[in-house]
Design a protein around this motif. Structure first.
Motif, PDB file in Angstrom:
ATOM      1  N   ILE A 116      30.687  29.207  57.826  1.00  0.00           N
ATOM      2  CA  ILE A 116      31.808  30.033  57.332  1.00  0.00           C
ATOM      3  C   ILE A 116      31.354  30.851  56.124  1.00  0.00           C
ATOM      4  O   ILE A 116      31.580  32.051  56.040  1.00  0.00           O
ATOM      5  CB  ILE A 116      33.012  29.139  56.947  1.00  0.00           C
ATOM      6  CG1 ILE A 116      33.644  28.542  58.191  1.00  0.00           C
ATOM      7  CG2 ILE A 116      34.050  29.938  56.156  1.00  0.00           C
ATOM      8  CD1 ILE A 116      34.710  27.498  57.901  1.00  0.00           C
ATOM      9  N   VAL A 167      39.590  35.541  51.375  1.00  0.00           N
ATOM     10  CA  VAL A 167      38.306  34.929  51.004  1.00  0.00           C
ATOM     11  C   VAL A 167      38.536  33.596  50.297  1.00  0.00           C
ATOM     12  O   VAL A 167      37.907  32.586  50.618  1.00  0.00           O
ATOM     13  CB  VAL A 167      37.489  35.895  50.128  1.00  0.00           C
ATOM     14  CG1 VAL A 167      36.238  35.212  49.611  1.00  0.00           C
ATOM     15  CG2 VAL A 167      37.106  37.133  50.916  1.00  0.00           C
ATOM     16  N   TRP A 168      39.474  33.603  49.343  1.00  0.00           N
ATOM     17  CA  TRP A 168      39.666  32.374  48.566  1.00  0.00           C
ATOM     18  C   TRP A 168      40.298  31.251  49.375  1.00  0.00           C
ATOM     19  O   TRP A 168      40.100  30.075  49.070  1.00  0.00           O
ATOM     20  CB  TRP A 168      40.455  32.656  47.288  1.00  0.00           C
ATOM     21  CG  TRP A 168      39.538  33.190  46.236  1.00  0.00           C
ATOM     22  CD1 TRP A 168      39.196  34.485  46.036  1.00  0.00           C
ATOM     23  CD2 TRP A 168      38.758  32.424  45.301  1.00  0.00           C
ATOM     24  NE1 TRP A 168      38.270  34.585  45.027  1.00  0.00           N
ATOM     25  CE2 TRP A 168      37.989  33.335  44.544  1.00  0.00           C
ATOM     26  CE3 TRP A 168      38.646  31.066  45.014  1.00  0.00           C
ATOM     27  CZ2 TRP A 168      37.111  32.927  43.547  1.00  0.00           C
ATOM     28  CZ3 TRP A 168      37.781  30.664  44.006  1.00  0.00           C
ATOM     29  CH2 TRP A 168      37.025  31.591  43.285  1.00  0.00           C
ATOM     30  N   LEU A 171      31.151  34.870  55.687  1.00  0.00           N
ATOM     31  CA  LEU A 171      32.056  35.461  54.706  1.00  0.00           C
ATOM     32  C   LEU A 171      31.326  36.145  53.556  1.00  0.00           C
ATOM     33  O   LEU A 171      31.831  37.110  52.965  1.00  0.00           O
ATOM     34  CB  LEU A 171      32.964  34.352  54.158  1.00  0.00           C
ATOM     35  CG  LEU A 171      34.363  34.763  53.765  1.00  0.00           C
ATOM     36  CD1 LEU A 171      35.091  35.360  54.949  1.00  0.00           C
ATOM     37  CD2 LEU A 171      35.121  33.568  53.232  1.00  0.00           C
ATOM     38  N   LEU A 220      28.312  27.667  46.139  1.00  0.00           N
ATOM     39  CA  LEU A 220      28.587  26.776  47.270  1.00  0.00           C
ATOM     40  C   LEU A 220      27.445  26.835  48.278  1.00  0.00           C
ATOM     41  O   LEU A 220      27.031  25.802  48.813  1.00  0.00           O
ATOM     42  CB  LEU A 220      29.909  27.177  47.942  1.00  0.00           C
ATOM     43  CG  LEU A 220      31.172  26.745  47.212  1.00  0.00           C
ATOM     44  CD1 LEU A 220      32.396  27.339  47.876  1.00  0.00           C
ATOM     45  CD2 LEU A 220      31.274  25.224  47.176  1.00  0.00           C
ATOM     46  N   LEU A 259      46.939  49.640  48.579  1.00  0.00           N
ATOM     47  CA  LEU A 259      45.972  49.042  47.658  1.00  0.00           C
ATOM     48  C   LEU A 259      46.345  47.593  47.361  1.00  0.00           C
ATOM     49  O   LEU A 259      45.484  46.704  47.366  1.00  0.00           O
ATOM     50  CB  LEU A 259      45.928  49.857  46.369  1.00  0.00           C
ATOM     51  CG  LEU A 259      44.885  49.394  45.358  1.00  0.00           C
ATOM     52  CD1 LEU A 259      43.495  49.779  45.809  1.00  0.00           C
ATOM     53  CD2 LEU A 259      45.157  49.991  43.996  1.00  0.00           C
ATOM     54  N   LEU A 260      47.656  47.374  47.127  1.00  0.00           N
ATOM     55  CA  LEU A 260      48.109  46.010  46.841  1.00  0.00           C
ATOM     56  C   LEU A 260      47.792  45.092  48.016  1.00  0.00           C
ATOM     57  O   LEU A 260      47.295  43.978  47.840  1.00  0.00           O
ATOM     58  CB  LEU A 260      49.621  46.012  46.573  1.00  0.00           C
ATOM     59  CG  LEU A 260      50.051  46.712  45.283  1.00  0.00           C
ATOM     60  CD1 LEU A 260      51.555  46.855  45.232  1.00  0.00           C
ATOM     61  CD2 LEU A 260      49.559  45.935  44.072  1.00  0.00           C
ATOM     62  N   TYR A 301      43.888  44.596  48.252  1.00  0.00           N
ATOM     63  CA  TYR A 301      43.327  43.769  47.186  1.00  0.00           C
ATOM     64  C   TYR A 301      43.766  42.318  47.337  1.00  0.00           C
ATOM     65  O   TYR A 301      42.940  41.415  47.474  1.00  0.00           O
ATOM     66  CB  TYR A 301      43.731  44.322  45.819  1.00  0.00           C
ATOM     67  CG  TYR A 301      43.214  43.484  44.670  1.00  0.00           C
ATOM     68  CD1 TYR A 301      41.917  43.654  44.188  1.00  0.00           C
ATOM     69  CD2 TYR A 301      44.011  42.505  44.073  1.00  0.00           C
ATOM     70  CE1 TYR A 301      41.433  42.881  43.165  1.00  0.00           C
ATOM     71  CE2 TYR A 301      43.530  41.723  43.043  1.00  0.00           C
ATOM     72  CZ  TYR A 301      42.244  41.918  42.586  1.00  0.00           C
ATOM     73  OH  TYR A 301      41.768  41.140  41.571  1.00  0.00           O
ATOM     74  N   PHE A 302      45.090  42.123  47.336  1.00  0.00           N
ATOM     75  CA  PHE A 302      45.564  40.736  47.385  1.00  0.00           C
ATOM     76  C   PHE A 302      45.251  40.094  48.731  1.00  0.00           C
ATOM     77  O   PHE A 302      44.934  38.913  48.807  1.00  0.00           O
ATOM     78  CB  PHE A 302      47.061  40.671  47.057  1.00  0.00           C
ATOM     79  CG  PHE A 302      47.335  40.918  45.600  1.00  0.00           C
ATOM     80  CD1 PHE A 302      46.875  40.018  44.645  1.00  0.00           C
ATOM     81  CD2 PHE A 302      48.008  42.044  45.176  1.00  0.00           C
ATOM     82  CE1 PHE A 302      47.098  40.247  43.298  1.00  0.00           C
ATOM     83  CE2 PHE A 302      48.224  42.276  43.828  1.00  0.00           C
ATOM     84  CZ  PHE A 302      47.770  41.376  42.896  1.00  0.00           C
ATOM     85  N   THR A 344      36.785  40.759  39.990  1.00  0.00           N
ATOM     86  CA  THR A 344      37.198  39.879  41.082  1.00  0.00           C
ATOM     87  C   THR A 344      36.035  39.553  42.002  1.00  0.00           C
ATOM     88  O   THR A 344      35.772  38.383  42.304  1.00  0.00           O
ATOM     89  CB  THR A 344      38.319  40.562  41.906  1.00  0.00           C
ATOM     90  OG1 THR A 344      39.275  41.101  41.017  1.00  0.00           O
ATOM     91  CG2 THR A 344      38.964  39.582  42.845  1.00  0.00           C
ATOM     92  N   VAL A 392      41.543  39.121  48.552  1.00  0.00           N
ATOM     93  CA  VAL A 392      41.335  37.978  47.658  1.00  0.00           C
ATOM     94  C   VAL A 392      41.881  36.703  48.302  1.00  0.00           C
ATOM     95  O   VAL A 392      41.205  35.664  48.334  1.00  0.00           O
ATOM     96  CB  VAL A 392      42.014  38.230  46.288  1.00  0.00           C
ATOM     97  CG1 VAL A 392      42.032  36.964  45.449  1.00  0.00           C
ATOM     98  CG2 VAL A 392      41.292  39.343  45.546  1.00  0.00           C
ATOM     99  N   ILE A 425      45.549  47.283  38.665  1.00  0.00           N
ATOM    100  CA  ILE A 425      44.944  46.922  39.939  1.00  0.00           C
ATOM    101  C   ILE A 425      44.251  48.120  40.568  1.00  0.00           C
ATOM    102  O   ILE A 425      43.404  47.981  41.442  1.00  0.00           O
ATOM    103  CB  ILE A 425      46.028  46.343  40.860  1.00  0.00           C
ATOM    104  CG1 ILE A 425      45.375  45.400  41.852  1.00  0.00           C
ATOM    105  CG2 ILE A 425      46.809  47.398  41.572  1.00  0.00           C
ATOM    106  CD1 ILE A 425      46.316  44.394  42.358  1.00  0.00           C
ATOM    107  N   PHE A 444      39.394  30.506  52.316  1.00  0.00           N
ATOM    108  CA  PHE A 444      38.234  29.845  52.911  1.00  0.00           C
ATOM    109  C   PHE A 444      37.500  28.994  51.876  1.00  0.00           C
ATOM    110  O   PHE A 444      37.032  27.900  52.183  1.00  0.00           O
ATOM    111  CB  PHE A 444      37.287  30.870  53.515  1.00  0.00           C
ATOM    112  CG  PHE A 444      37.709  31.333  54.878  1.00  0.00           C
ATOM    113  CD1 PHE A 444      37.517  30.526  55.989  1.00  0.00           C
ATOM    114  CD2 PHE A 444      38.326  32.561  55.048  1.00  0.00           C
ATOM    115  CE1 PHE A 444      37.922  30.942  57.251  1.00  0.00           C
ATOM    116  CE2 PHE A 444      38.738  32.982  56.295  1.00  0.00           C
ATOM    117  CZ  PHE A 444      38.537  32.176  57.405  1.00  0.00           C
ATOM    118  N   ILE A 445      37.394  29.528  50.666  1.00  0.00           N
ATOM    119  CA  ILE A 445      36.702  28.770  49.621  1.00  0.00           C
ATOM    120  C   ILE A 445      37.447  27.457  49.366  1.00  0.00           C
ATOM    121  O   ILE A 445      36.836  26.387  49.291  1.00  0.00           O
ATOM    122  CB  ILE A 445      36.572  29.607  48.327  1.00  0.00           C
ATOM    123  CG1 ILE A 445      35.617  30.784  48.576  1.00  0.00           C
ATOM    124  CG2 ILE A 445      36.072  28.750  47.169  1.00  0.00           C
ATOM    125  CD1 ILE A 445      35.509  31.760  47.435  1.00  0.00           C
TER     126      ILE A 445
END
Lengths: 445, 307
Positions: A213, B282-283, A217, A162, B271-272, B275-276, A151, B279, A142, B285-286
């Protein structure tokens, strides 16, 4: 039949007329078939080159121990860069309420989707053992910017898709009855993808909210995608990459490449899809000014990126800059900077140069310069490692891309063109619903 | 006035002149004492010796001297040279042995790294490239009257000394090895570090070595000691022992703490979270938007059904 009003083109057309105009290019013309055939045959040839690489390994490329990132990575950086334009036009300009972008938003979004989608494939082409790609997620650390890059590129691609798809839904509903001379499957796809759009207030509200949104974003995500790409280089201590301004430097360069790509696409769609009333000289003029703005910002970052280390001349930097300014990279470096950045900047100051054809030529130079600039950022640094190059054959010292490598790179560019062609040919390239809607509100006021 | 300046300059200059001469002599000539030149091996160079000499050479000499006969030695000053070259082969076995033993400038000293036998084996390997080489008569060995020699190592904690006791068996009777030279080493990463001076055994075959107060050991304080009996008449005898005589070396490993260079499980917390967190943010919202699209489709189907 149009006039410039409130900084955008007001059309003297009925909603019916606009719909007909914008749906007209959606068909399988002979020109389209010939163009697709050409693209697919070229792609097949290039994919054959890839099968050679797959069988023999990366040895068929010019990549060796010292220069291990070459044309593929330069091309990848360029693709990521070009894809950022979707965010600049759709989100940044859209959110501050600029109206003239309406006919250009979808073009920018198509470019974003096409380049972002293929960028991932370009990385795979740089892998000697592509079947080990899942290892990045299974065993990746990571802490590595490469994992962050995977990512954000994926996230950006999904969001761009989208942002392309959501405003398209009403158009699909409008267009499914207007389709003429297309196979049945085309209509079925329209029907499925239009998601039962009836234009009810609730549906409009959902679309508006979701798009909003996404627009907000996508700005940080787009910043992240190219900043992280720049970190792939900037987190190393190597001369030419060891820079604290690499993030903004890449980002500003990305907008230059993307704006030029949009202008080229605009020219093509205006001529081939007969959209003269929708994409006008006014739009080219505006895009020309945008290109000037982003280029002057990029120029400013270039000045910082080269002048400051060039003044200090730390030993490793001195070797690197010598190769760029006077050495074996000088011709390419100065040609790129002058023809890809400085001359376009000067020319774009003149109104005449911001007309459709001149700006097309300028944009072609800018986009070629943008590609070569990535090459100059990626390759020369690796020719000057900190530890001496020893016990290797002479040809390990430099890097020359091979024919196979070039063909595989060409394949990625062809693939981008195929995606752009399909998206712009199967679906309306200018938003119908929004154009009609904006035109109506304007007539009322 | 002038004289004073002259003296001043001379005092500055003279050390440089000496330095120059000194460095010149060091680079140009390597003088081996006469008696050392005449030293010869105590055993015949067999194929086996050459083979083990080769592996010792690969490990210790190759990086500078290159592969013999290839001339691919490192470009250093003074030049290491190719061991198969005439210049090398023209010297006596004793000279080679001396140079390997003592070292000079960039050439390391191998007396604490390779045993006497091993150093001779390296010589044997180098000689194997010389077709005209004939091994000189072996050195005379004072015949040891006993059968075997054993070294016993005892740690005297109170006085912080190490006692090495050499015992030989003479006619099935155990007897101490008297007046023999003994050297003590502590094993390090590269080669061995000599501890205290070399000592001679007393009448009881014992030698006493004083240990330094702060001898670094491994993480639990153990030090690997090597005692060598430096008497060629007894052959090549050494004994190693792991003794709890050092300070525990509690150096924190670079991978103990969370760090940028560690495995994912030991990544920095910030960092964890970044990062998480990013992610997930954002996701989420997706996913929300995808759900909205599902809703949009449902609304449309309801409207058409009502009609």
């Amino acid at each position: 039949m149009s006039e410039i009003k409130n900084e955008y083109i007001k059309l003297d057309k009925s909603a019916e007329q606009i719909t007909t105009d914008l749906m007209r290019p959606v068909n399988l013309s002979i020109g389209f078939k010939a163009w697709m055939a050409f693209l697919i045959i070229s792609l097949a040839v290039c994919i054959y080159a890839y099968t050679i690489q797959l069988n023999i390994g990366l040895g068929v490329t010019g990549l060796r121990d010292y220069v291990s990132w070459g044309m593929y990575i330069a091309n990848f950086v360029f693709f990521v860069a070009a894809s950022l334009i979707g965010m600049l036009i759709g989100a940044v300009l859209g959110l501050i309420g600029i109206k003239w972008i309406t006919p250009l938003v979808r073009i920018a979004e198509i470019i974003a989707v096409a380049f972002a989608a293929v960028a991932g494939l370009v990385i795979i082409s740089d892998m000697g053992r592509p079947e080990r790609l899942p290892y990045v997620l299974m065993y990746g650390r990571i802490q590595s910017p490469i994992l962050w890059d995977v990512t954000v590129v994926t996230t950006y691609l999904v969001m761009s898709l989208l942002l392309y798809f959501l405003p398209l839904i009403p158009d699909l509903a409008i267009g499914k009855d207007k389709l003429q001379g297309v196979p049945k499957i085309h209509k079925i796809i329209y029907n499925i993808l239009s998601l039962n759009w009836v234009g009810s207030e609730e549906q409009i509200k959902i679309i508006h909210k979701s798009v909003r949104i996404l627009l907000i974003l996508i700005i940080p995500v787009a910043f992240a995608i190219h900043t992280v790409t720049s970190w792939l280089f900037a987190v190393t201590p190597r001369a030419g990459w060891d820079s604290t301004i690499f993030g903004p430097y890449f980002l500003s360069g990305a907008f230059v490449a993307g704006s030029a790509a949009v202008i080229i696409a605009m020219f093509f769609f205006q001529k081939n899809y007969k959209l003269k009333d929708y994409i006008t000289d006014f739009h080219f003029d505006k895009m020309g000014k945008l290109l000037f703005l982003v280029s002057i910002v990029y120029f400013y970052f270039n000045l910082n990126e080269f002048l400051v280390p060039g003044y200090k001349l730390k030993q490793a930097d001195a070797i690197h800059l010598q190769a760029l300014f006077n050495g074996n990279w000088a011709k390419l470096f100065w040609a790129t900077q002058i023809f890809g950045l400085i001359l376009p900047l000067i020319l774009l100051l003149f109104r005449k140069m911001r007309k459709a054809f001149p700006i097309l030529i300028i944009s072609i130079f800018v986009i070629a310069g943008a590609w070569l600039k990535r090459y100059i950022i990626v390759v020369p640094t690796q020719e000057h490692p900190y530890l001496p190059i020893q016990n290797v054959p002479d040809y390990f010292m430099g890097y020359t891309p091979t024919l196979i490598e070039t063909a595989i790179t060409a394949a990625s560019i062809i693939l981008v063109l195929i995606i752009i062609t399909i998206l712009s040919k199967f679906f309306p390239v200018i938003p119908i619903w929004e154009t009609v809607h904006e035109n109506k509100t304007d007539q009322k006021s | 006035m002038k004289r004073r300046i002259m003296i001043k300059y001379l005092t500055i200059l003279i050390p440089f002149v000496f330095l120059y001469i000194n460095s010149y002599s060091q680079t140009e000539e390597w003088i081996v004492p006469k008696e050392k030149k005449e030293v010869v091996s105590t055993f015949n160079f067999t194929d086996e010796n050459i083979k083990s000499g080769e592996s010792l050479y690969q490990k210790n000499c190759l990086s500078c001297h290159g592969n013999p006969t290839k001339g691919n030695f490192a470009p250093l000053q003074p030049s290491p040279g190719d061991p198969a070259s005439e210049k090398f082969q023209n010297q006596s076995d004793g000279s080679m042995f001396y140079k390997i033993t003592e070292g000079r400038v960039l050439m390391p000293q191998f007396k604490n790294i390779l045993s006497e036998k091993e150093r001779w084996e390296v010589v044997a390997f180098i000689r194997s490239f010389n077709k005209n080489y004939v091994q000189p008569a072996l050195a005379k060995i004072d015949e040891f009257k006993g059968d075997a020699v054993n070294i016993e190592i005892i740690f005297d904690k109170e006085n912080r000394q190490l006692i090495a006791k050499a015992i030989g068996t003479v006619k099935e009777k155990i007897e101490p090895v008297k007046k023999a030279e003994m050297v003590l080493f502590a094993k390090r990463y590269f080669g061995n570090m000599q501890i205290d001076e070399s000592k001679r055994t007393n009448e009881e075959g014992m030698a006493f070595f004083r240990l330094p107060e702060e001898l670094p050991g491994n993480d639990s304080g153990y030090v690997e000691f090597i005692v060598r009996l430096n008497e060629s008449s007894f052959g090549d005898i050494q004994k190693t022992a792991l003794i709890h005589a050092g300070l525990p070396k509690n150096m924190e490993k670079l991978t103990d703490q969370r760090a940028m260079w560690n495995i994912t499980r030991k990544a920095p917390v910030w960092l964890l979270i970044s990062y998480f967190g990013g992610v997930l943010f954002v996701w989420s919202f997706i996913v929300y938007i995808l759900l909205q699209l599902y809703k949009l489709r449902k609304i449309g189907s309801e409207v058409t059904n009502n009609e």
